[in-house]
Scaffold this active site. Structure first.
Site, mmCIF file in Angstrom:
data_model
loop_
_atom_site.group_PDB
_atom_site.id
_atom_site.type_symbol
_atom_site.label_atom_id
_atom_site.label_comp_id
_atom_site.label_asym_id
_atom_site.label_seq_id
_atom_site.Cartn_x
_atom_site.Cartn_y
_atom_site.Cartn_z
ATOM 1 N N SER A 48 0.557 107.223 108.712
ATOM 2 C CA SER A 48 -0.027 106.911 110.021
ATOM 3 C C SER A 48 -1.329 107.681 110.253
ATOM 4 O O SER A 48 -1.544 108.753 109.694
ATOM 5 C CB SER A 48 0.968 107.252 111.123
ATOM 6 O OG SER A 48 2.192 106.586 110.902
HETATM 7 N N1 SAH Z 1 5.514 108.526 109.259
HETATM 8 C C1 SAH Z 1 5.202 107.848 108.031
HETATM 9 C C2 SAH Z 1 4.995 106.385 108.330
HETATM 10 C C3 SAH Z 1 5.276 105.509 107.185
HETATM 11 S S1 SAH Z 1 5.069 103.794 107.554
HETATM 12 C C4 SAH Z 1 3.955 108.436 107.425
HETATM 13 O O1 SAH Z 1 3.070 108.803 108.190
HETATM 14 O O2 SAH Z 1 3.858 108.507 106.203
HETATM 15 C C5 SAH Z 1 6.667 103.356 108.170
HETATM 16 C C6 SAH Z 1 7.816 103.600 107.258
HETATM 17 O O3 SAH Z 1 8.961 103.059 107.863
HETATM 18 C C7 SAH Z 1 7.699 102.949 105.888
HETATM 19 O O4 SAH Z 1 7.840 103.921 104.899
HETATM 20 C C8 SAH Z 1 8.862 101.955 105.868
HETATM 21 O O5 SAH Z 1 9.461 101.797 104.609
HETATM 22 C C9 SAH Z 1 9.813 102.586 106.842
HETATM 23 N N2 SAH Z 1 10.801 101.692 107.427
HETATM 24 C C10 SAH Z 1 10.646 100.438 107.903
HETATM 25 N N3 SAH Z 1 11.823 99.957 108.357
HETATM 26 C C11 SAH Z 1 12.756 100.933 108.173
HETATM 27 C C12 SAH Z 1 14.144 101.066 108.440
HETATM 28 N N4 SAH Z 1 14.841 100.092 108.997
HETATM 29 N N5 SAH Z 1 14.750 102.209 108.101
HETATM 30 C C13 SAH Z 1 14.072 103.222 107.535
HETATM 31 N N6 SAH Z 1 12.771 103.176 107.254
HETATM 32 C C14 SAH Z 1 12.098 102.048 107.577
#
Ligand code: SAH
Length: 222
Positions: free
Chosen positions: A62
């Site tokens: 993010s």
């Molecule tokens: N806070 C992280 C954001 C990653 S993007 C960062 O800054 O690196 C969002 C993440 O949510 C992705 O890695 C995706 O795989 C995960 N995601 C989406 N749906 C999900 C779910 N149902 N359970 C767990 N993770 C999920």
């Protein structure tokens, strides 16, 4: 050779403090956590820029400001038990580990979860546990949580998140359609759900039972 700590300080001044993030503990954590280590080497020079970056598997780390805004909205003092949905790169997980007592994080994509676990361990964050599962179920065995953050956009507020909050607990979650959402802070009060809109945002999809429909293979460990 880039002086990452210098670039990081500049980022905090220009993107975080200048845009109204006031919580000094949040600012200190962002000053400390080496964000460039959470992206691949070829992208490290962009790690402190004002946008998300790819982390593989069609997911993103993010935007720094969004991490700051979401973290500030959780109102952490240091003793909390936290649930994060979507560990991704593990960057926000590290910020949360700096600011709370215990962080439980769920990530549905195995390769991302494994990489985040390893990096967080190497950086000395031992108050973090990452589970590979569909996070829309929350993590009932570890509940209740003082605060929950969801780092992917959801069509609605999954009921398990609200159920797993402690009284007075805060849930910070992007809710909307697939391309654009609003960031909400939901507080669980004796009088019911208090809902605040913190503004527009854009996240990848929250995929799972109480989120968007699964488009691929689930990678859970169980
Ligand atoms: N806070 C992280 C954001 C990653 S993007 C960062 O800054 O690196 C969002 C993440 O949510 C992705 O890695 C995706 O795989 C995960 N995601 C989406 N749906 C999900 C779910 N149902 N359970 C767990 N993770 C999920």
């Amino acid at each position: 050779m880039i002086d990452f700590s210098k670039v990081r300080l500049k980022m905090v001044e220009e993107q975080i403090a200048a845009r109204g993030i006031k919580d000094s503990r949040v600012i200190a954590a962002i000053k400390k956590v080496p964000r460039h280590l959470f992206v691949e080497e070829a992208l490290q020079s962009q790690a402190y820029s004002d946008h998300p970056l790819p982390i593989g598997e069609k997911q993103t780390i993010s935007q720094p400001y969004m991490v700051a805004l979401m973290t500030e909205a959780m109102e952490l003092k240091g003793k909390e038990r936290i649930l994060e949905i979507g560990a991704g790169s593990g960057y926000q997980t590290a910020i949360l580990a700096e600011l709370a007592q215990e962080v439980f994080s769920v990530e549905r994509i195995r390769s991302l979860a494994i990489r985040a676990r390893k990096l967080l361990y190497e950086l000395g964050y031992f108050n973090v546990e990452i589970k590979i599962f569909d996070g829309t179920y929350g993590w009932a065995e570890k509940s209740p949580f003082d605060a929950i953050t969801v780092t992917a956009g959801s069509p609605d507020i999954p009921q398990p998140f609200y159920d797993q909050l402690s009284m007075g607990g805060r849930l910070v979650i992007p809710v909307g359609d697939a391309d654009a959402q609003d960031l909400f802070r939901i507080t669980k009060t004796e009088g019911g759900m208090k809902k605040e809109n913190l503004g527009g945002c854009r996240f990848v999809k929250l995929i799972g039972r109480y989120g968007w429909e699964d488009e691929g293979i689930m990678n859970d460990e169980q």
